[in-house]
Design a protein around this motif. Sequence first.
Motif, mmCIF file in Angstrom:
data_model
loop_
_atom_site.group_PDB
_atom_site.id
_atom_site.type_symbol
_atom_site.label_atom_id
_atom_site.label_comp_id
_atom_site.label_asym_id
_atom_site.label_seq_id
_atom_site.Cartn_x
_atom_site.Cartn_y
_atom_site.Cartn_z
ATOM 1 N N ALA A 313 -20.265 -12.306 -47.676
ATOM 2 C CA ALA A 313 -20.389 -11.985 -46.247
ATOM 3 C C ALA A 313 -20.783 -13.232 -45.461
ATOM 4 N N LEU A 314 -21.698 -14.015 -46.042
ATOM 5 C CA LEU A 314 -22.141 -15.237 -45.368
ATOM 6 C C LEU A 314 -20.993 -16.243 -45.267
ATOM 7 N N LEU A 315 -20.243 -16.354 -46.367
ATOM 8 C CA LEU A 315 -19.100 -17.279 -46.361
ATOM 9 C C LEU A 315 -18.059 -16.834 -45.338
ATOM 10 N N ASP A 316 -17.793 -15.516 -45.337
ATOM 11 C CA ASP A 316 -16.813 -14.988 -44.369
ATOM 12 C C ASP A 316 -17.249 -15.306 -42.949
ATOM 13 N N PHE A 317 -18.539 -15.159 -42.717
ATOM 14 C CA PHE A 317 -19.063 -15.385 -41.374
ATOM 15 C C PHE A 317 -18.925 -16.849 -40.961
ATOM 16 N N SER A 318 -19.177 -17.716 -41.936
ATOM 17 C CA SER A 318 -19.186 -19.143 -41.591
ATOM 18 C C SER A 318 -17.776 -19.720 -41.504
ATOM 19 N N ARG A 319 -16.810 -19.094 -42.211
ATOM 20 C CA ARG A 319 -15.453 -19.636 -42.241
ATOM 21 C C ARG A 319 -14.713 -19.343 -40.927
ATOM 22 N N GLU A 320 -13.944 -20.310 -40.488
ATOM 23 C CA GLU A 320 -13.172 -20.093 -39.263
ATOM 24 C C GLU A 320 -11.909 -19.308 -39.607
ATOM 25 N N GLN A 321 -11.728 -18.177 -38.967
ATOM 26 C CA GLN A 321 -10.575 -17.337 -39.300
ATOM 27 C C GLN A 321 -9.800 -16.956 -38.049
ATOM 28 N N ALA A 322 -8.507 -16.700 -38.254
ATOM 29 C CA ALA A 322 -7.694 -16.236 -37.125
ATOM 30 C C ALA A 322 -8.097 -14.804 -36.810
ATOM 31 N N PHE A 323 -7.948 -14.445 -35.529
ATOM 32 C CA PHE A 323 -8.322 -13.093 -35.092
ATOM 33 C C PHE A 323 -7.470 -12.058 -35.842
ATOM 34 N N ARG A 324 -8.125 -11.116 -36.492
ATOM 35 C CA ARG A 324 -7.381 -10.107 -37.268
ATOM 36 C C ARG A 324 -8.171 -8.802 -37.232
ATOM 37 N N LYS A 325 -7.528 -7.785 -36.648
ATOM 38 C CA LYS A 325 -8.225 -6.494 -36.540
ATOM 39 C C LYS A 325 -8.018 -5.678 -37.799
ATOM 40 N N GLU A 357 -22.369 7.728 -40.157
ATOM 41 C CA GLU A 357 -21.972 7.061 -41.413
ATOM 42 C C GLU A 357 -20.496 6.696 -41.429
ATOM 43 N N ASP A 358 -19.651 7.613 -40.895
ATOM 44 C CA ASP A 358 -18.210 7.433 -41.055
ATOM 45 C C ASP A 358 -17.543 6.816 -39.824
ATOM 46 N N LEU A 359 -18.347 6.328 -38.885
ATOM 47 C CA LEU A 359 -17.742 5.803 -37.646
ATOM 48 C C LEU A 359 -17.066 4.452 -37.900
ATOM 49 N N THR A 360 -15.762 4.401 -37.624
ATOM 50 C CA THR A 360 -15.031 3.125 -37.800
ATOM 51 C C THR A 360 -14.511 2.678 -36.442
ATOM 52 N N VAL A 361 -14.252 1.384 -36.372
ATOM 53 C CA VAL A 361 -13.692 0.835 -35.129
ATOM 54 C C VAL A 361 -12.666 -0.245 -35.492
ATOM 55 N N PRO A 362 -11.506 -0.261 -34.809
ATOM 56 C CA PRO A 362 -10.547 -1.325 -35.102
ATOM 57 C C PRO A 362 -11.054 -2.642 -34.520
ATOM 58 N N ALA A 363 -11.437 -3.566 -35.388
ATOM 59 C CA ALA A 363 -12.025 -4.817 -34.891
ATOM 60 C C ALA A 363 -11.898 -5.904 -35.945
ATOM 61 N N ASP A 364 -12.172 -7.143 -35.511
ATOM 62 C CA ASP A 364 -12.242 -8.253 -36.452
ATOM 63 C C ASP A 364 -13.680 -8.269 -36.983
ATOM 64 N N PRO A 365 -13.914 -7.984 -38.292
ATOM 65 C CA PRO A 365 -15.286 -7.804 -38.789
ATOM 66 C C PRO A 365 -16.154 -9.039 -38.584
ATOM 67 N N GLN A 366 -15.570 -10.224 -38.803
ATOM 68 C CA GLN A 366 -16.364 -11.449 -38.665
ATOM 69 C C GLN A 366 -16.852 -11.610 -37.228
ATOM 70 N N ARG A 367 -15.929 -11.376 -36.268
ATOM 71 C CA ARG A 367 -16.304 -11.548 -34.873
ATOM 72 C C ARG A 367 -17.295 -10.458 -34.426
ATOM 73 N N TYR A 459 -19.156 -11.949 -24.880
ATOM 74 C CA TYR A 459 -18.167 -11.525 -23.885
ATOM 75 C C TYR A 459 -16.748 -11.889 -24.336
ATOM 76 N N GLU A 460 -16.588 -13.131 -24.820
ATOM 77 C CA GLU A 460 -15.257 -13.587 -25.247
ATOM 78 C C GLU A 460 -14.708 -12.684 -26.348
ATOM 79 N N ILE A 461 -15.568 -12.354 -27.318
ATOM 80 C CA ILE A 461 -15.115 -11.530 -28.447
ATOM 81 C C ILE A 461 -14.761 -10.116 -27.974
#
Length: 502
Positions: A313-325, A357-367, A459-461
């Motif tokens: 999770a930490l690596l994912d957070f630190s890595r620069e990734q393209a926006f992906r929902k 518990e089951d609430l999901t949202v279409p989003a980019d997890p890292q952002r 705001y940007e995200i």
Amino acid sequence: MPAHKGAWLRHSLRGKITLGYYAVAVAILVASVFFVGELRTLEARVVLGQRATDLFNTVLEIRRFERNYFLHHEAVDLEENARYIKLAQEMLTANRAGFSAIATQARLAQLRALLDDYQRRMSAFAAGGQQPVESFEPGVRSLGKEVVTIAEDMAALERRQIQTTLASFSTLLLGVIVCMALLIVLIGRALSLRVVGPLQEMEASVVAISTHRRESLSAPSNDREIISIIEAFNRMLKELDVRQKSLMRSERLASLGTMLSGVAHELNNPLSNISTSCQILQEEVGESDPATQRVYLAQIDQQTERARNIVRALLDFSREQAFRKESVLLKPLVTQTVGFVRGEVSAKSVVQLFIPEDLTVPADPQRLQQVFVNLIRNALEGLGPGGQIRISAQLKHVSGPPEGTALGSGCDGEGEVVEISVIDDGPGIAREILPRIFDPFFTTKEVGHGMGLGLFVVYEIVDEHDGCISVESTPGQGATFRIRLPSGKSRPRLSVGGKGES
Ligand code: ADP
């Protein structure tokens, strides 16, 4: 004109405006030449009119001296009479061509013949003719009258012609002025269509870019100036994109710093569990039964997996990734994020979660995690001992913007959204700075303590997700940040403006 020059005129705004000016200048030039010609004609008419009047006056003089002579019989009147007859004859000869415009050839010939006859009779009489005055006078008088009538007709006709010419000249002048005005209006309209049209298209494209409906501007016309503005604008967009990414990177790095002690704490649990299990296994080597050993080994495996997940999770957070929902399960993400920023939590602060518990949202997890890191960190920073943070989320149907200061392309939307609230009971935000807290580099913290990028990045995200973020605060009573993200089930209608206050 060389081909490239023609292309320059057609494919440049300057060229089109220049062409418009040339057209107006040529029209003015043609009209001026025409009017100069007309004025010359008028001038010739006035001169001719003057000559016709002179002839008429000379004829009147002839008659005046004739009358004087018959009244007083003085030789001097006869001499003057003869002089004016000669003058009139000379005038007729000199202006033969001009006078033909105001009298027929036959009429002119008649006038000359009458004058000649009149002169003959007067000079015969002056030479001492035998005729008595009584029988001579009526003939001469009637001749004189005829001469006066013809000269008067000529002068009157010329005056009428001058009046007609002047009237048609003024009508023509009015017509040309109206035509010129129409021409200028038409050229102006054509120019404004060609210049304003592309500018309006550009304005619409810029609005589309600001609401993320477009990525770059395309040229609405092939005018050089428009093309170079579009190129410069697109270059600027790219540059902004690069800079924004770099801002996001620095903010992410700053967040990583914040998260470090929390991550260390999070890692500590599985590591100490692994260590305990290992110790027990070591102590019981050869003593415990294989089933118990398998339980400890399974625990080690489980805890190693837990530690691996934290590191990933930490690596994912630190890595620069393209926006992906993707469909993100909200509660574990928020729980993990709270754990990561734990280092910042004062011992007595409480973070409470109210997330299904089951609430999901279409989003980019890292952002999305970045959003929570920033909001929770801000809330924690102001909290005193016993302070509380409540993070709740729910699926909601909305129509219209949320309460408070709201920003984002999805603020005016209508439909189903996932609404996430981060509420703290900290110091709150002063009313006068509320509209500015989302601006880049706005901070109220001391130098070295805040870059002022946290809420800007949030705001940007949110905007990137077509969502909306709003803030409400009463100083002294805490702050509430609300985020609306489209649930993906019914897409909210997007507003045209990007930034709005309600
Ligand atoms: P930074 O945290 O680096 O100052 P941010 O953009 O995250 O930058 O925040 C901007 C400003 O908004 C902060 O300096 C602070 O004054 C105010 N702010 C943000 N969140 C809160 C909050 N929960 N309570 C009080 N003030 C806040």
